[in-house]
Design a protein around this motif. Structure first.
Motif, PDB file in Angstrom:
ATOM      1  N   ASP A  20       4.676   0.826  -0.870  1.00 10.76           N
ATOM      2  CA  ASP A  20       5.975   0.829  -1.552  1.00 10.76           C
ATOM      3  C   ASP A  20       5.807   0.599  -3.050  1.00 10.76           C
ATOM      4  OD1 ASP A  20       7.297   1.289   0.816  1.00 10.76           O
ATOM      5  OD2 ASP A  20       7.696  -0.836   1.209  1.00 10.76           O
ATOM      6  N   GLU A  21       4.899  -0.295  -3.406  1.00  9.63           N
ATOM      7  CA  GLU A  21       4.647  -0.563  -4.824  1.00  9.63           C
ATOM      8  C   GLU A  21       4.065   0.666  -5.513  1.00  9.63           C
ATOM      9  OE1 GLU A  21       1.936  -3.560  -7.600  1.00  9.63           O
ATOM     10  OE2 GLU A  21       2.218  -3.970  -5.466  1.00  9.63           O
ATOM     11  N   LEU A  22       3.137   1.369  -4.819  1.00  6.70           N
ATOM     12  CA  LEU A  22       2.547   2.577  -5.387  1.00  6.70           C
ATOM     13  C   LEU A  22       3.601   3.667  -5.566  1.00  6.70           C
ATOM     14  CD1 LEU A  22       0.003   4.168  -6.252  1.00  6.70           C
ATOM     15  CD2 LEU A  22      -0.290   4.817  -3.850  1.00  6.70           C
ATOM     16  N   ALA A  23       4.526   3.781  -4.606  1.00  9.42           N
ATOM     17  CA  ALA A  23       5.579   4.791  -4.719  1.00  9.42           C
ATOM     18  C   ALA A  23       6.458   4.545  -5.926  1.00  9.42           C
ATOM     19  CB  ALA A  23       6.422   4.803  -3.443  1.00  9.42           C
ATOM     20  N   ASP A  24       6.684   3.267  -6.270  1.00 10.12           N
ATOM     21  CA  ASP A  24       7.522   2.944  -7.429  1.00 10.12           C
ATOM     22  C   ASP A  24       6.765   3.085  -8.742  1.00 10.12           C
ATOM     23  OD1 ASP A  24       9.630   2.390  -5.742  1.00 10.12           O
ATOM     24  OD2 ASP A  24       9.123   0.252  -5.587  1.00 10.12           O
ATOM     25  N   SER A  25       5.490   2.628  -8.770  1.00  5.90           N
ATOM     26  CA  SER A  25       4.740   2.598 -10.035  1.00  5.90           C
ATOM     27  C   SER A  25       4.090   3.938 -10.382  1.00  5.90           C
ATOM     28  CB  SER A  25       3.660   1.506  -9.964  1.00  5.90           C
ATOM     29  OG  SER A  25       2.738   1.794  -8.914  1.00  5.90           O
ATOM     30  N   ASP A  26       3.652   4.692  -9.387  1.00  4.48           N
ATOM     31  CA  ASP A  26       2.964   5.963  -9.652  1.00  4.48           C
ATOM     32  C   ASP A  26       3.345   6.975  -8.571  1.00  4.48           C
ATOM     33  OD1 ASP A  26       1.263   8.030 -10.334  1.00  4.48           O
ATOM     34  OD2 ASP A  26      -0.500   6.750 -10.607  1.00  4.48           O
ATOM     35  N   PRO A  27       4.516   7.582  -8.689  1.00  8.55           N
ATOM     36  CA  PRO A  27       4.975   8.510  -7.644  1.00  8.55           C
ATOM     37  C   PRO A  27       4.016   9.672  -7.389  1.00  8.55           C
ATOM     38  CG  PRO A  27       6.757   7.951  -9.150  1.00  8.55           C
ATOM     39  CD  PRO A  27       5.505   7.411  -9.755  1.00  8.55           C
ATOM     40  N   GLN A  28       3.355  10.179  -8.430  1.00 12.00           N
ATOM     41  CA  GLN A  28       2.428  11.299  -8.241  1.00 12.00           C
ATOM     42  C   GLN A  28       1.232  10.886  -7.395  1.00 12.00           C
ATOM     43  OE1 GLN A  28       1.389  12.961 -12.048  1.00 12.00           O
ATOM     44  NE2 GLN A  28       3.413  13.907 -12.349  1.00 12.00           N
ATOM     45  N   ALA A  29       0.670   9.714  -7.675  1.00 13.89           N
ATOM     46  CA  ALA A  29      -0.458   9.229  -6.877  1.00 13.89           C
ATOM     47  C   ALA A  29      -0.022   8.992  -5.430  1.00 13.89           C
ATOM     48  CB  ALA A  29      -1.017   7.941  -7.477  1.00 13.89           C
ATOM     49  N   TYR A  30       1.206   8.492  -5.258  1.00 13.92           N
ATOM     50  CA  TYR A  30       1.738   8.259  -3.906  1.00 13.92           C
ATOM     51  C   TYR A  30       1.840   9.573  -3.138  1.00 13.92           C
ATOM     52  CZ  TYR A  30       4.998   6.772  -0.250  1.00 13.92           C
ATOM     53  OH  TYR A  30       5.602   6.517   0.954  1.00 13.92           O
ATOM     54  N   ARG A  31       2.341  10.623  -3.819  1.00 15.69           N
ATOM     55  CA  ARG A  31       2.455  11.923  -3.154  1.00 15.69           C
ATOM     56  C   ARG A  31       1.083  12.514  -2.834  1.00 15.69           C
ATOM     57  NH1 ARG A  31       7.023  12.495  -6.659  1.00 15.69           N
ATOM     58  NH2 ARG A  31       5.718  13.416  -8.266  1.00 15.69           N
ATOM     59  N   ARG A  32       0.112  12.325  -3.748  1.00 14.52           N
ATOM     60  CA  ARG A  32      -1.251  12.814  -3.472  1.00 14.52           C
ATOM     61  C   ARG A  32      -1.834  12.123  -2.253  1.00 14.52           C
ATOM     62  NH1 ARG A  32      -1.923  12.548  -9.154  1.00 14.52           N
ATOM     63  NH2 ARG A  32      -3.055  10.565  -8.951  1.00 14.52           N
ATOM     64  N   LEU A  33      -1.602  10.812  -2.165  1.00 15.02           N
ATOM     65  CA  LEU A  33      -2.109  10.063  -1.017  1.00 15.02           C
ATOM     66  C   LEU A  33      -1.476  10.563   0.277  1.00 15.02           C
ATOM     67  CD1 LEU A  33      -3.730   7.714   0.191  1.00 15.02           C
ATOM     68  CD2 LEU A  33      -1.778   6.227  -0.294  1.00 15.02           C
ATOM     69  N   LEU A  34      -0.166  10.811   0.253  1.00 14.14           N
ATOM     70  CA  LEU A  34       0.506  11.305   1.442  1.00 14.14           C
ATOM     71  C   LEU A  34      -0.017  12.677   1.837  1.00 14.14           C
ATOM     72  CD1 LEU A  34       4.255  10.261   0.997  1.00 14.14           C
ATOM     73  CD2 LEU A  34       2.462   9.146   2.333  1.00 14.14           C
TER      74      LEU A  34
END
Length: 347
Positions: A20-34
């Motif tokens: 959740d923290e990654l989704a808020d702080s770095d949405p692009q990195a969160y999407r890459r991880l997903l």
């Protein structure tokens, strides 16, 4: 156990908080991880696909092991037939090896690394009343593509496959083989089931994984990591002492040894001599109730299993309409009658 469960719950809660923290702080990195996780999940869930089918041949002078029956493998033109070796019992009929493509099997990390391979159990099948034996062997698609592009590499891979089959299933085979005109012996669904083994149903990738409890997540990950791990094919070396071609990875599942029940199959034809239904009679003298039977019907085969008693996998001579098939168990005679309407041809 309660302490371990509490710890797993705390770890899972912390993991969700980090995501959740990654989704808020770095949405692009969160999407890459997903995307990475989704691609990996799709790779693991992708089914095995047929690539080519080999008809194995026995080594010259090979004899069945003591105390076991034998099967016969047809030879090529001008050749002869000989008895096949056995796997803790009898190999019945000719032996076919389905070489399959499966994304779940990893590719070698380097050209000099051993080739990972996944193998199913030695199974029996029946087509038009004739028994045969079949083994399913799966490689990463990249490994098979290199063989398609280079005939020498393909021949070498087939040679390693035959050696692997010899050592893993205790058979004595010749280096000679036949590549069949069809890619798969038996049905696609049955081959995929044999390679997967007994697994829990795969969850839909679109389903929100937060619906799982931490304990369910932990069990799912542990089951996935330990199930049906591939083995490694090793190259033979002329400069080193001969070592086994296969490095086995421990498996927790042992194939069950079940009896093949007696059966009779009849194709009923209409006035124009066209088949319109298939009648199957299976004798199950050790079965007292239909509730003991596990019956699966597809368009081209029938599988019936009775735990610790019987197993029969039968290829059907015609495509059938599995939705309208009927089965009746005669408790007095202990006989299962199955009626399979032949599927109508596509217009």
């Amino acid at each position: 156990l309660r302490d371990g469960s509490a710890m797993a719950g705390a770890v899972a809660a912390q993991l969700w908080a980090l995501l959740d923290e990654l989704a808020d702080s770095d949405p692009q990195a969160y999407r890459r991880l997903l995307r990475q996780q989704r691609a990996e999940a799709e790779r693991l869930c992708a089914p095995a696909e047929p690539h080519l089918c080999l008809r194995a041949r026995p080594a010259v002078g090979a004899r069945p092991l003591p105390g076991a029956g034998s099967g016969v493998c047809g030879a090529g033109a001008g050749g002869s037939s000989a008895a096949l070796g056995v796997l803790q019992g009898a190999v019945r009929g000719p032996l076919f090896i389905n070489i399959c493509s499966w994304k779940r099997v990893p590719a070698p990390k380097a050209p000099t690394d051993p080739t990972p391979v996944s193998a199913g159990p030695l199974a029996e099948g029946s087509g038009e009343g004739d028994l045969y034996s079949v083994i399913d062997i799966a490689y990463n698609p990249d490994v098979l593509q290199k063989g398609d592009e280079n005939p020498e590499k393909r021949e070498h891979l087939i040679h390693l496959t035959l050696k692997f089959v010899e050592e893993r299933y205790n058979l004595i085979l010749s280096d000679l083989y036949t590549i069949e005109s069809f890619k798969l012996k038996g049905s696609l669904e049955t081959m995929q089931q044999r390679l997967r083994g007994r697994q829990m149903p795969t969850r839909n990738l679109s389903q929100n994984t937060k619906e799982l409890t931490p304990d369910q997540l932990l069990r799912a990950v542990e089951a996935e990591d330990g199930h049906n791990a591939p083995v490694l094919l090793k190259e033979e070396s002329a400069t080193q002492p001969k070592v086994p071609l296969i490095e086995e990875i421990a498996s927790t599942e042992t194939p069950e040894k079940l009896s093949t029940p007696s059966y009779k199959i009849i194709t009923v034809k209409d006035a124009n001599s066209k088949p319109f239904k298939i009648e199957l009679k299976i004798e199950l003298p050790k079965v007292g109730s239909v509730s003991e039977c596990d019956l699966r019907i597809s368009k081209d085969d029938v599988i019936i299993e009775v735990p610790e008693k019987y197993k029969l996998q039968l290829d059907l001579p015609e495509f059938v309409d599995e939705e309208t098939a009927t089965a009746v168990f005669n408790k007095g005679k202990r006989v299962l009658f199955i009626t399979l309407p032949v599927a109508k041809p596509d217009p």
